[in-house]
Scaffold this motif. Sequence first.
Motif, PDB file in Angstrom:
ATOM      1  N   ASP A  85      -9.301 -17.499 -40.171  1.00 48.54           N
ATOM      2  CA  ASP A  85      -9.338 -17.955 -39.064  1.00 48.54           C
ATOM      3  C   ASP A  85      -9.464 -19.369 -38.989  1.00 48.54           C
ATOM      4  O   ASP A  85     -10.523 -19.965 -39.170  1.00 48.54           O
ATOM      5  CB  ASP A  85     -10.738 -17.530 -38.360  1.00 48.54           C
ATOM      6  CG  ASP A  85     -10.794 -17.736 -36.823  1.00 48.54           C
ATOM      7  OD1 ASP A  85      -9.838 -17.898 -36.381  1.00 48.54           O
ATOM      8  OD2 ASP A  85     -11.889 -17.329 -36.334  1.00 48.54           O
TER       9      ASP A  85
ATOM     10  N   GLY B  50     -21.891 -21.625 -38.962  1.00 48.38           N
ATOM     11  CA  GLY B  50     -21.261 -21.465 -37.840  1.00 48.38           C
ATOM     12  C   GLY B  50     -20.041 -21.977 -37.713  1.00 48.38           C
ATOM     13  O   GLY B  50     -19.077 -21.588 -36.731  1.00 48.38           O
ATOM     14  N   LEU B  51     -19.744 -22.900 -38.663  1.00 45.11           N
ATOM     15  CA  LEU B  51     -18.150 -23.380 -38.689  1.00 45.11           C
ATOM     16  C   LEU B  51     -18.125 -23.978 -40.110  1.00 45.11           C
ATOM     17  O   LEU B  51     -19.037 -24.681 -40.902  1.00 45.11           O
ATOM     18  CB  LEU B  51     -18.299 -24.738 -37.658  1.00 45.11           C
ATOM     19  CG  LEU B  51     -17.117 -25.487 -37.715  1.00 45.11           C
ATOM     20  CD1 LEU B  51     -15.869 -24.956 -37.251  1.00 45.11           C
ATOM     21  CD2 LEU B  51     -17.191 -26.637 -36.740  1.00 45.11           C
TER      22      LEU B  51
ATOM     23  N   TYR C  75     -19.091 -14.848 -44.391  1.00 45.87           N
ATOM     24  CA  TYR C  75     -18.794 -15.969 -43.538  1.00 45.87           C
ATOM     25  C   TYR C  75     -17.264 -15.461 -43.094  1.00 45.87           C
ATOM     26  O   TYR C  75     -16.430 -15.155 -43.833  1.00 45.87           O
ATOM     27  CB  TYR C  75     -18.737 -17.176 -43.976  1.00 45.87           C
ATOM     28  CG  TYR C  75     -18.073 -18.221 -42.969  1.00 45.87           C
ATOM     29  CD1 TYR C  75     -18.990 -18.562 -41.853  1.00 45.87           C
ATOM     30  CD2 TYR C  75     -16.579 -18.724 -43.220  1.00 45.87           C
ATOM     31  CE1 TYR C  75     -18.241 -19.370 -40.970  1.00 45.87           C
ATOM     32  CE2 TYR C  75     -16.409 -19.555 -41.880  1.00 45.87           C
ATOM     33  CZ  TYR C  75     -17.192 -19.884 -40.836  1.00 45.87           C
ATOM     34  OH  TYR C  75     -16.919 -20.633 -39.941  1.00 45.87           O
TER      35      TYR C  75
ATOM     36  N   GLY D 286     -15.892 -16.809 -40.042  1.00 45.45           N
ATOM     37  CA  GLY D 286     -15.787 -17.888 -38.707  1.00 45.45           C
ATOM     38  C   GLY D 286     -14.619 -18.858 -39.003  1.00 45.45           C
ATOM     39  O   GLY D 286     -13.705 -18.572 -40.027  1.00 45.45           O
TER      40      GLY D 286
END
Length: 270
Positions: A5, A191-192, A236, A238
């Motif tokens: 992503d 989160g990133l 993960y 994200g």
Amino acid sequence: MPPLDFALNHMTAPALNLDAFFALAVSLGITKVEIRNDLDGNAILDGTTPAEVKALAARHGVTIISINALQRFNEWTPARAAEAKELIDYAAAAGARALVLVPKNDGTGQADGERQANLAEALAALKPMLTAAGIIGLVEPLGFEICSLRSKREAAEAIEAVDGEQTFRLVHDTFHHHLAGEPDLFAALTGLVHISGVEDADVTVPAMRDGHRVLVGPQDRLGNISQIKALATAGYAGPLSFEPFSPSVHDVIDPRAAVAQSVAFIRENI
């Protein structure tokens, strides 16, 4: 393994205005973007309203996953609180999902005890502000030896201490992870992910700086591929956001082709 992503940070092509930057992302099949508040002559510094940013993002069909960044967030003062409120309000009004939080990076506030107390104070103050606005705070430890927050473990412990798991997430930056030399990933709290590579064969790891950061390719010294694989294995799924700072990337004639080449390289090697 889930599909990768990708996201695009405006630092990838800082000379482009916001309209052209969003168009670049879409041309690459990327619909997640990070905008910045440190680019002269561009949103946010040029006075572009958050409503204009939100409308522009909607027109291009992109999601603003973060505004990058509240600097020196762990040096909490009345001025920092005012700056935080302004940025959080802007992020909410622009439709951004998160605000990146960058620690002070000047050699101060590093003492054991002092740095943890400063971090706890800042997170405790930010938590209600972010919660009220529905914005996530993305804590980004930096690997530089002079940084006041190098350790993701220290950040994770501080987030837990303020019961902030619903409000805060970590940024895993592949450059800073390599510089910090900290093995733990904390994928569940991440989160990133910011991705960039270093190809200069002569620079030592302690001497690596933002200006060395290029797009990820076959000569990368930071182990981006192994880091991405390890994060994915740990759960993960994200965004992987391109964040190169090198003038050699900023000066390319065709940024679309350059990013597309890096995307292809990463996909082929994951």
